[in-house]
Design a protein around this motif. Structure first.
Motif, PDB file in Angstrom:
ATOM      1  N   UNK A 184       0.786  -1.523  -0.389  1.00 15.47           N
ATOM      2  CA  UNK A 184       0.051  -0.317  -0.119  1.00 15.47           C
ATOM      3  C   UNK A 184       1.037   1.345  -0.147  1.00 15.47           C
ATOM      4  N   UNK A 185       2.445   1.444   0.808  1.00 11.71           N
ATOM      5  CA  UNK A 185       2.820   2.357   0.653  1.00 11.71           C
ATOM      6  C   UNK A 185       3.521   2.629  -0.988  1.00 11.71           C
ATOM      7  N   UNK A 186       3.295   1.658  -2.018  1.00  9.98           N
ATOM      8  CA  UNK A 186       4.781   2.055  -3.048  1.00  9.98           C
ATOM      9  C   UNK A 186       3.398   2.989  -3.611  1.00  9.98           C
ATOM     10  N   UNK A 187       1.567   2.127  -3.943  1.00 13.04           N
ATOM     11  CA  UNK A 187       0.604   2.163  -4.612  1.00 13.04           C
ATOM     12  C   UNK A 187       0.364   4.199  -3.778  1.00 13.04           C
ATOM     13  N   UNK A 188       0.532   4.006  -2.867  1.00 13.87           N
ATOM     14  CA  UNK A 188      -0.291   5.485  -2.398  1.00 13.87           C
ATOM     15  C   UNK A 188       0.759   6.145  -2.317  1.00 13.87           C
ATOM     16  N   UNK A 189       2.818   5.990  -2.241  1.00 16.36           N
ATOM     17  CA  UNK A 189       3.169   7.078  -2.927  1.00 16.36           C
ATOM     18  C   UNK A 189       3.193   7.535  -4.476  1.00 16.36           C
ATOM     19  N   UNK A 190       3.069   6.715  -4.737  1.00 14.89           N
ATOM     20  CA  UNK A 190       3.099   7.461  -7.001  1.00 14.89           C
ATOM     21  C   UNK A 190       2.250   7.790  -7.153  1.00 14.89           C
ATOM     22  N   UNK A 191       0.512   7.701  -6.314  1.00 19.53           N
ATOM     23  CA  UNK A 191      -0.269   8.632  -6.705  1.00 19.53           C
ATOM     24  C   UNK A 191      -0.132   9.141  -5.769  1.00 19.53           C
ATOM     25  N   UNK A 192       0.617   9.626  -4.935  1.00 18.72           N
ATOM     26  CA  UNK A 192       0.893  10.871  -4.614  1.00 18.72           C
ATOM     27  C   UNK A 192       1.935  11.946  -5.014  1.00 18.72           C
ATOM     28  N   UNK A 193       3.274  11.241  -5.027  1.00 20.50           N
ATOM     29  CA  UNK A 193       3.635  12.130  -5.708  1.00 20.50           C
ATOM     30  C   UNK A 193       3.780  12.261  -7.326  1.00 20.50           C
ATOM     31  N   UNK A 194       2.765  11.218  -8.123  1.00 18.46           N
ATOM     32  CA  UNK A 194       2.205  11.934  -9.989  1.00 18.46           C
ATOM     33  C   UNK A 194       1.472  13.351  -9.235  1.00 18.46           C
ATOM     34  N   UNK A 195       0.336  13.385  -8.315  1.00 21.81           N
ATOM     35  CA  UNK A 195      -0.897  14.091  -7.984  1.00 21.81           C
ATOM     36  C   UNK A 195       0.335  15.388  -7.856  1.00 21.81           C
ATOM     37  N   UNK A 196       1.480  15.342  -7.082  1.00 26.15           N
ATOM     38  CA  UNK A 196       2.224  16.571  -7.191  1.00 26.15           C
ATOM     39  C   UNK A 196       2.496  17.365  -8.185  1.00 26.15           C
ATOM     40  N   UNK A 197       3.254  16.017  -9.333  1.00 26.60           N
ATOM     41  CA  UNK A 197       4.024  16.918  -9.950  1.00 26.60           C
ATOM     42  C   UNK A 197       3.521  16.758 -11.329  1.00 26.60           C
ATOM     43  N   UNK A 198       2.383  16.333 -11.467  1.00 28.36           N
ATOM     44  CA  UNK A 198       1.491  16.312 -12.304  1.00 28.36           C
ATOM     45  C   UNK A 198       2.238  15.009 -14.184  1.00 28.36           C
ATOM     46  N   UNK A 199       2.423  14.154 -13.646  1.00 30.54           N
ATOM     47  CA  UNK A 199       2.563  13.220 -14.258  1.00 30.54           C
ATOM     48  C   UNK A 199       2.408  11.803 -13.896  1.00 30.54           C
ATOM     49  N   UNK A 200       2.635  10.714 -14.328  1.00 28.97           N
ATOM     50  CA  UNK A 200       2.595   9.476 -13.900  1.00 28.97           C
ATOM     51  C   UNK A 200       3.798   9.093 -13.088  1.00 28.97           C
ATOM     52  N   UNK A 201       4.041   7.806 -12.406  1.00 30.21           N
ATOM     53  CA  UNK A 201       5.035   7.907 -12.263  1.00 30.21           C
ATOM     54  C   UNK A 201       5.544   6.755 -11.334  1.00 30.21           C
ATOM     55  N   UNK A 202       6.743   5.896 -11.717  1.00 23.03           N
ATOM     56  CA  UNK A 202       6.825   4.976 -10.646  1.00 23.03           C
ATOM     57  C   UNK A 202       8.504   4.747  -9.922  1.00 23.03           C
ATOM     58  N   UNK A 203       7.747   3.898  -8.860  1.00 27.05           N
ATOM     59  CA  UNK A 203       8.733   3.948  -6.932  1.00 27.05           C
ATOM     60  C   UNK A 203      10.217   3.109  -8.298  1.00 27.05           C
ATOM     61  N   UNK A 204      11.234   3.008  -7.512  1.00 26.18           N
ATOM     62  CA  UNK A 204      12.538   2.876  -7.923  1.00 26.18           C
ATOM     63  C   UNK A 204      13.974   2.406  -6.666  1.00 26.18           C
ATOM     64  N   UNK A 205      14.368   2.310  -7.332  1.00 29.99           N
ATOM     65  CA  UNK A 205      15.183   1.565  -5.856  1.00 29.99           C
ATOM     66  C   UNK A 205      16.478   2.774  -5.767  1.00 29.99           C
ATOM     67  N   UNK A 206      16.759   3.662  -6.548  1.00 33.93           N
ATOM     68  CA  UNK A 206      17.382   5.094  -6.536  1.00 33.93           C
ATOM     69  C   UNK A 206      17.386   5.628  -7.755  1.00 33.93           C
ATOM     70  N   UNK A 207      18.278   6.960  -7.978  1.00 36.14           N
ATOM     71  CA  UNK A 207      17.722   8.063  -8.860  1.00 36.14           C
ATOM     72  C   UNK A 207      18.358   6.927  -9.873  1.00 36.14           C
ATOM     73  N   UNK A 208      19.967   6.733  -9.743  1.00 33.21           N
ATOM     74  CA  UNK A 208      20.438   6.072 -11.169  1.00 33.21           C
ATOM     75  C   UNK A 208      19.879   5.069 -11.567  1.00 33.21           C
ATOM     76  N   UNK A 209      19.589   4.038 -11.177  1.00 36.90           N
ATOM     77  CA  UNK A 209      18.564   2.678 -11.508  1.00 36.90           C
ATOM     78  C   UNK A 209      17.238   3.748 -12.707  1.00 36.90           C
ATOM     79  N   UNK A 210      16.681   4.662 -11.878  1.00 39.30           N
ATOM     80  CA  UNK A 210      15.963   5.311 -12.946  1.00 39.30           C
ATOM     81  C   UNK A 210      16.386   5.747 -13.824  1.00 39.30           C
ATOM     82  N   UNK A 211      18.347   6.762 -13.828  1.00 39.30           N
ATOM     83  CA  UNK A 211      18.546   6.947 -15.066  1.00 39.30           C
ATOM     84  C   UNK A 211      19.248   5.678 -16.256  1.00 39.30           C
TER      85      UNK A 211
END
Ligand SMILES: *Cc1c(COP(=O)(O)O)cnc(C)c1O
Length: 373
Positions: free
Chosen positions: A23-50
């Motif tokens: 539930x934290x993962x689901x909620x975090x992605x929703x909350x982050x998306x709502x904040x920045x206005x784009x769909x989002x996926x939560x990852x292990x690190x910024x480097x993984x994202x890059x």
């Protein structure tokens, strides 16, 4: 930590959702998306994202990827993970970020040679947005993907928009030293929801839907183990709620330096343009040796002797042993910023008393300098 982090982590323990689903993962992605206005996926690190951003941009072995030379190594390492070739680009003297004039020249030249780079990675150094409008306009006609490395700039604004949401793909970090932290962690956002879904799939070992419906795993693409855990997501959720407080605290730290050091000659802060909100993730200054009396390195040593940790502005990547074999367009500005730049203690938890101590030592360093030389 100071909001609801502990509560969300407790919920993860109580419900036994301790791994990469919950539930934290689901909620975090929703909350982050709502904040920045784009769909989002939560990852292990910024480097993984890059790294996933490289894959989303279709970067293949031998492709070129433009990267600013003045940044942390994590910006460029994913280019090598994909066996592509970085081309480093120099900074703007004013905001220290990727120089759009050099970028326009470089893309024009590569277009004429019919070998355009696959992507341009833009970094918003220390919480100040790069010239995104110009960079977007330069890249769009060439069809080059722009990736924003917003690891240092969560909470920053550019013409009112959230840093990391202006180009095709944006990546954020929740590492321990960033604006907010999950102890570790990252987030990828993209304008195209299909890109976010592709990144999500790759981050979980790229499992395809199983036609038998019994988790008889089917893999048709290369995957990674890059997903955030539900425990970390709990911490990030709590931190996200206090992001604005953290930005205000870091900006207050910077403002105290700016006013408190205004009388000290030879210290110039990193700029903030009127169209941007700089988060002042780090409070950075340039040291003019002639006016201040010490070089940046001498000043860092002086502060270190007083038990104060200051650091240079990033060492340019084209000067790193690992990366010096790659092409760099310009580089003198970044080298100069590295030589003269200093990042002062900038934590949101820095007390006013501690900061007064830092500033007193800075004044002392200047006052003693002529005697020492
Ligand atoms: C911290 C940082 C990263 C890496 O983020 P991690 O979450 O630590 O992997 C990437 N780029 C820049 C500019 C950073 O400062």
């Amino acid at each position: 930590m100071d909001g609801n982090e502990r509560r969300y982590v407790q919920e993860a323990f109580d419900s036994n959702w301790l791994s990469t689903v919950g539930p934290n993962l689901t909620a975090l992605e929703k909350e982050f998306s709502a904040l920045v206005g784009l769909p989002a996926v939560a990852l292990a690190s910024g480097t993984a994202g890059l790294h996933l951003a490289m894959r989303l941009a279709g970067v293949k072995p031998g492709d070129e990827v433009v990267v600013p030379t003045l940044t942390f190594s994590a910006t460029v390492n994913p280019v090598l993970y994909e066996h592509a070739r970085p081309v480093f680009l120099d900074s703007e003297p004013c905001g220290w970020n990727l120089n759009p004039v050099l970028l326009a020249d470089f893309l024009g030249q590569r277009a004429r040679q019919n070998r355009l780079p696959k992507a341009v990675v833009v970094v918003h150094l220390f919480g100040l947005s790069a010239a995104m409008n110009e960079i977007q306009e330069i890249c769009r006609p060439h069809g080059v993907t722009v990736i924003e490395d917003a690891a240092e700039s969560l909470g920053a604004r550019y013409h009112g928009k959230h840093s990391g949401t202006i180009s095709d793909i944006g990546v954020f970090s929740f590492n321990g030293n960033k604006m907010i932290t999950g102890t570790t962690g990252g987030m990828l956002v993209a304008r195209d929801p299909a890109k976010v879904e592709a990144a999500r799939k790759w981050s979980q070992q790229a499992r395809d839907a199983d036609p038998l419906g019994v988790n008889n795993y089917v893999h048709s693409e290369l995957g990674f183990n890059y997903r955030m855990s539900n425990v970390v997501a709990g911490i990030v959720r709590g931190q996200l709620e206090i992001l604005e407080t953290r930005v205000a605290q870091r900006r207050a730290v910077f403002d105290r330096y700016r006013t408190g050091l205004a009388e000290v000659p030879g210290l110039t802060p990193q700029a903030e343009s009127p169209d941007c909100r700089h988060t002042r993730w780090l409070s950075c200054f340039l040291v003019d040796e002639k006016k201040f009396g010490l070089t940046a390195v001498e000043l860092i040593r002086f502060l270190d002797a007083a038990n104060i940790e200051a650091r240079p502005v990033w060492r340019p990547l084209h000067t790193q042993p690992l990366y010096e074999i790659f092409e760099c367009i310009g580089g003198g500005v970044a080298e100069d910023l590295n030589r003269r730049g200093i990042c002062l203690p900038s934590s949101s938890s820095l007390t006013v008393t501690d900061q007064e101590f830092v500033m007193a030592r800075l004044r002392e360093a200047h006052e003693l300098a002529p005697i020492r030389r």
